[in-house]
Design a protein around this motif. Structure first.
Motif, PDB file in Angstrom:
ATOM      1  N   LYS A  52       0.824  -1.211   0.000  1.00  0.00           N
ATOM      2  CA  LYS A  52       0.000   0.000   0.000  1.00  0.00           C
ATOM      3  C   LYS A  52       0.858   1.261   0.000  1.00  0.00           C
ATOM      4  CE  LYS A  52      -3.778  -2.433   2.120  1.00  0.00           C
ATOM      5  NZ  LYS A  52      -4.630  -2.634   3.257  1.00  0.00           N
ATOM      6  N   LEU A  53       2.116   1.146   0.416  1.00  0.00           N
ATOM      7  CA  LEU A  53       3.024   2.282   0.441  1.00  0.00           C
ATOM      8  C   LEU A  53       3.887   2.360  -0.813  1.00  0.00           C
ATOM      9  CD1 LEU A  53       4.320   2.030   4.117  1.00  0.00           C
ATOM     10  CD2 LEU A  53       2.479   3.460   3.237  1.00  0.00           C
ATOM     11  N   LYS A  54       3.843   1.326  -1.644  1.00  0.00           N
ATOM     12  CA  LYS A  54       4.673   1.259  -2.842  1.00  0.00           C
ATOM     13  C   LYS A  54       4.194   2.252  -3.883  1.00  0.00           C
ATOM     14  CE  LYS A  54       7.775  -2.061  -3.613  1.00  0.00           C
ATOM     15  NZ  LYS A  54       9.127  -1.888  -3.294  1.00  0.00           N
ATOM     16  N   VAL A  55       5.079   3.174  -4.285  1.00  0.00           N
ATOM     17  CA  VAL A  55       4.760   4.130  -5.338  1.00  0.00           C
ATOM     18  C   VAL A  55       5.246   3.586  -6.673  1.00  0.00           C
ATOM     19  CG1 VAL A  55       5.137   6.478  -6.157  1.00  0.00           C
ATOM     20  CG2 VAL A  55       4.932   6.034  -3.720  1.00  0.00           C
ATOM     21  N   LYS A  56       6.473   3.078  -6.687  1.00  0.00           N
ATOM     22  CA  LYS A  56       7.079   2.481  -7.874  1.00  0.00           C
ATOM     23  C   LYS A  56       7.681   1.140  -7.482  1.00  0.00           C
ATOM     24  CE  LYS A  56       8.974   6.287 -10.453  1.00  0.00           C
ATOM     25  NZ  LYS A  56      10.231   7.036 -10.655  1.00  0.00           N
ATOM     26  N   PRO A  57       7.685   0.194  -8.395  1.00  0.00           N
ATOM     27  CA  PRO A  57       8.232  -1.124  -8.047  1.00  0.00           C
ATOM     28  C   PRO A  57       9.729  -1.125  -7.745  1.00  0.00           C
ATOM     29  CG  PRO A  57       7.124  -1.180 -10.187  1.00  0.00           C
ATOM     30  CD  PRO A  57       7.079   0.231  -9.709  1.00  0.00           C
ATOM     31  N   ASP A  58      10.490  -0.180  -8.300  1.00  0.00           N
ATOM     32  CA  ASP A  58      11.938  -0.190  -8.102  1.00  0.00           C
ATOM     33  C   ASP A  58      12.382   0.501  -6.804  1.00  0.00           C
ATOM     34  OD1 ASP A  58      11.024   2.189  -9.217  1.00  0.00           O
ATOM     35  OD2 ASP A  58      12.960   2.652 -10.128  1.00  0.00           O
ATOM     36  N   ILE A  59      11.464   1.126  -6.090  1.00  0.00           N
ATOM     37  CA  ILE A  59      11.789   1.764  -4.816  1.00  0.00           C
ATOM     38  C   ILE A  59      11.772   0.708  -3.711  1.00  0.00           C
ATOM     39  CG2 ILE A  59      11.012   3.448  -3.103  1.00  0.00           C
ATOM     40  CD1 ILE A  59       9.846   5.075  -5.373  1.00  0.00           C
ATOM     41  N   PRO A  60      12.805   0.685  -2.858  1.00  0.00           N
ATOM     42  CA  PRO A  60      12.810  -0.306  -1.774  1.00  0.00           C
ATOM     43  C   PRO A  60      11.670  -0.069  -0.778  1.00  0.00           C
ATOM     44  CG  PRO A  60      14.793   1.068  -1.711  1.00  0.00           C
ATOM     45  CD  PRO A  60      13.969   1.519  -2.870  1.00  0.00           C
ATOM     46  N   ASP A  61      11.331  -1.113  -0.053  1.00  0.00           N
ATOM     47  CA  ASP A  61      10.255  -1.017   0.941  1.00  0.00           C
ATOM     48  C   ASP A  61      10.635  -0.031   2.037  1.00  0.00           C
ATOM     49  OD1 ASP A  61       8.553  -2.854  -0.258  1.00  0.00           O
ATOM     50  OD2 ASP A  61       9.518  -4.543   0.745  1.00  0.00           O
ATOM     51  N   TYR A  62       9.647   0.721   2.479  1.00  0.00           N
ATOM     52  CA  TYR A  62       9.858   1.679   3.555  1.00  0.00           C
ATOM     53  C   TYR A  62       9.924   0.986   4.916  1.00  0.00           C
ATOM     54  CZ  TYR A  62       8.712   5.360   0.210  1.00  0.00           C
ATOM     55  OH  TYR A  62       8.709   6.196  -0.859  1.00  0.00           O
ATOM     56  N   ILE A  63       9.212  -0.110   5.042  1.00  0.00           N
ATOM     57  CA  ILE A  63       9.162  -0.835   6.307  1.00  0.00           C
ATOM     58  C   ILE A  63      10.140  -2.005   6.239  1.00  0.00           C
ATOM     59  CG2 ILE A  63       7.727  -2.214   7.851  1.00  0.00           C
ATOM     60  CD1 ILE A  63       5.350  -0.523   6.913  1.00  0.00           C
ATOM     61  N   ALA A  64      11.026  -2.071   7.218  1.00  0.00           N
ATOM     62  CA  ALA A  64      12.013  -3.151   7.266  1.00  0.00           C
ATOM     63  C   ALA A  64      11.799  -3.976   8.527  1.00  0.00           C
ATOM     64  CB  ALA A  64      13.423  -2.568   7.269  1.00  0.00           C
ATOM     65  N   SER A  65      12.029  -5.269   8.385  1.00  0.00           N
ATOM     66  CA  SER A  65      11.976  -6.163   9.535  1.00  0.00           C
ATOM     67  C   SER A  65      13.344  -6.200  10.198  1.00  0.00           C
ATOM     68  CB  SER A  65      11.596  -7.569   9.088  1.00  0.00           C
ATOM     69  OG  SER A  65      10.330  -7.559   8.487  1.00  0.00           O
ATOM     70  N   VAL A  66      13.351  -6.122  11.503  1.00  0.00           N
ATOM     71  CA  VAL A  66      14.586  -6.244  12.272  1.00  0.00           C
ATOM     72  C   VAL A  66      14.505  -7.597  12.954  1.00  0.00           C
ATOM     73  CG1 VAL A  66      16.002  -5.246  14.088  1.00  0.00           C
ATOM     74  CG2 VAL A  66      14.636  -3.752  12.626  1.00  0.00           C
ATOM     75  N   ARG A  67      15.329  -8.504  12.483  1.00  0.00           N
ATOM     76  CA  ARG A  67      15.243  -9.895  12.925  1.00  0.00           C
ATOM     77  C   ARG A  67      15.290 -10.032  14.454  1.00  0.00           C
ATOM     78  NH1 ARG A  67      16.691 -15.137  10.393  1.00  0.00           N
ATOM     79  NH2 ARG A  67      16.509 -13.920   8.505  1.00  0.00           N
ATOM     80  N   SER A  68      14.345 -10.768  14.976  1.00  0.00           N
ATOM     81  CA  SER A  68      14.219 -11.064  16.409  1.00  0.00           C
ATOM     82  C   SER A  68      13.961  -9.856  17.285  1.00  0.00           C
ATOM     83  CB  SER A  68      15.455 -11.802  16.921  1.00  0.00           C
ATOM     84  OG  SER A  68      15.640 -12.996  16.225  1.00  0.00           O
ATOM     85  N   VAL A  69      13.683  -8.700  16.692  1.00  0.00           N
ATOM     86  CA  VAL A  69      13.404  -7.491  17.477  1.00  0.00           C
ATOM     87  C   VAL A  69      12.031  -6.950  17.156  1.00  0.00           C
ATOM     88  CG1 VAL A  69      14.126  -5.134  17.966  1.00  0.00           C
ATOM     89  CG2 VAL A  69      15.847  -6.888  17.609  1.00  0.00           C
ATOM     90  N   GLY A  70      11.794  -6.617  15.883  1.00  0.00           N
ATOM     91  CA  GLY A  70      10.532  -6.008  15.480  1.00  0.00           C
ATOM     92  C   GLY A  70      10.613  -5.439  14.081  1.00  0.00           C
ATOM     93  N   CYS A  71      10.177  -4.193  13.926  1.00  0.00           N
ATOM     94  CA  CYS A  71      10.133  -3.539  12.625  1.00  0.00           C
ATOM     95  C   CYS A  71      10.527  -2.081  12.767  1.00  0.00           C
ATOM     96  CB  CYS A  71       8.729  -3.613  12.042  1.00  0.00           C
ATOM     97  SG  CYS A  71       8.121  -5.269  11.811  1.00  0.00           S
ATOM     98  N   LYS A  72      10.888  -1.465  11.612  1.00  0.00           N
ATOM     99  CA  LYS A  72      11.200  -0.045  11.626  1.00  0.00           C
ATOM    100  C   LYS A  72      10.835   0.576  10.286  1.00  0.00           C
ATOM    101  CE  LYS A  72      16.047  -0.301  10.260  1.00  0.00           C
ATOM    102  NZ  LYS A  72      17.390   0.117  10.610  1.00  0.00           N
ATOM    103  N   PHE A  73      10.659   1.899  10.292  1.00  0.00           N
ATOM    104  CA  PHE A  73      10.350   2.680   9.106  1.00  0.00           C
ATOM    105  C   PHE A  73      11.649   3.331   8.648  1.00  0.00           C
ATOM    106  CE2 PHE A  73       8.680   6.275   6.673  1.00  0.00           C
ATOM    107  CZ  PHE A  73       7.704   5.637   5.928  1.00  0.00           C
ATOM    108  N   ASN A  74      12.085   3.040   7.416  1.00  0.00           N
ATOM    109  CA  ASN A  74      13.408   3.449   6.953  1.00  0.00           C
ATOM    110  C   ASN A  74      13.493   4.810   6.288  1.00  0.00           C
ATOM    111  OD1 ASN A  74      15.127   1.422   7.754  1.00  0.00           O
ATOM    112  ND2 ASN A  74      14.533   0.109   6.072  1.00  0.00           N
ATOM    113  N   LYS A  75      12.440   5.418   5.933  1.00  0.00           N
ATOM    114  CA  LYS A  75      12.516   6.672   5.177  1.00  0.00           C
ATOM    115  C   LYS A  75      12.636   7.871   6.047  1.00  0.00           C
ATOM    116  CE  LYS A  75      12.396   8.404   1.064  1.00  0.00           C
ATOM    117  NZ  LYS A  75      13.481   8.355   0.237  1.00  0.00           N
TER     118      LYS A  75
END
Length: 75
Positions: A52-75
């Motif tokens: 739902k946040l993807k504007v273009k397919p070549d742009i990396p995901d804004y939300i990243a998973s942090v293994r064994s911790v949780g998630c973060k917003f990268n932008k």
């Protein structure tokens, strides 16, 4: 976006580039103090938000998973 997806997105965007733990996400999004939401449920929620946040397919995901911790917003 559903209410739960928006709550998770708001939590992540309010804490940009900081890893939010599974416990904090489950408390703020699901309102669970005593229950523990399994990380798989949180990963599933994030996987519904990412396209739902993807504007273009070549742009990396804004939300990243942090293994064994949780998630973060990268932008």
């Amino acid at each position: 976006m559903t209410v739960r997806e928006f709550d998770a997105f708001h939590l992540l965007i309010s804490n940009r580039r900081r890893a939010i733990t599974f416990e904090v996400i489950s408390e703020r999004v699901w309102g669970c103090d005593n229950e523990i939401i399994i990380p798989k449920a949180i990963y599933n929620l994030m996987s519904r938000i990412k396209p739902k946040l993807k504007v273009k397919p070549d742009i990396p995901d804004y939300i990243a998973s942090v293994r064994s911790v949780g998630c973060k917003f990268n932008k």
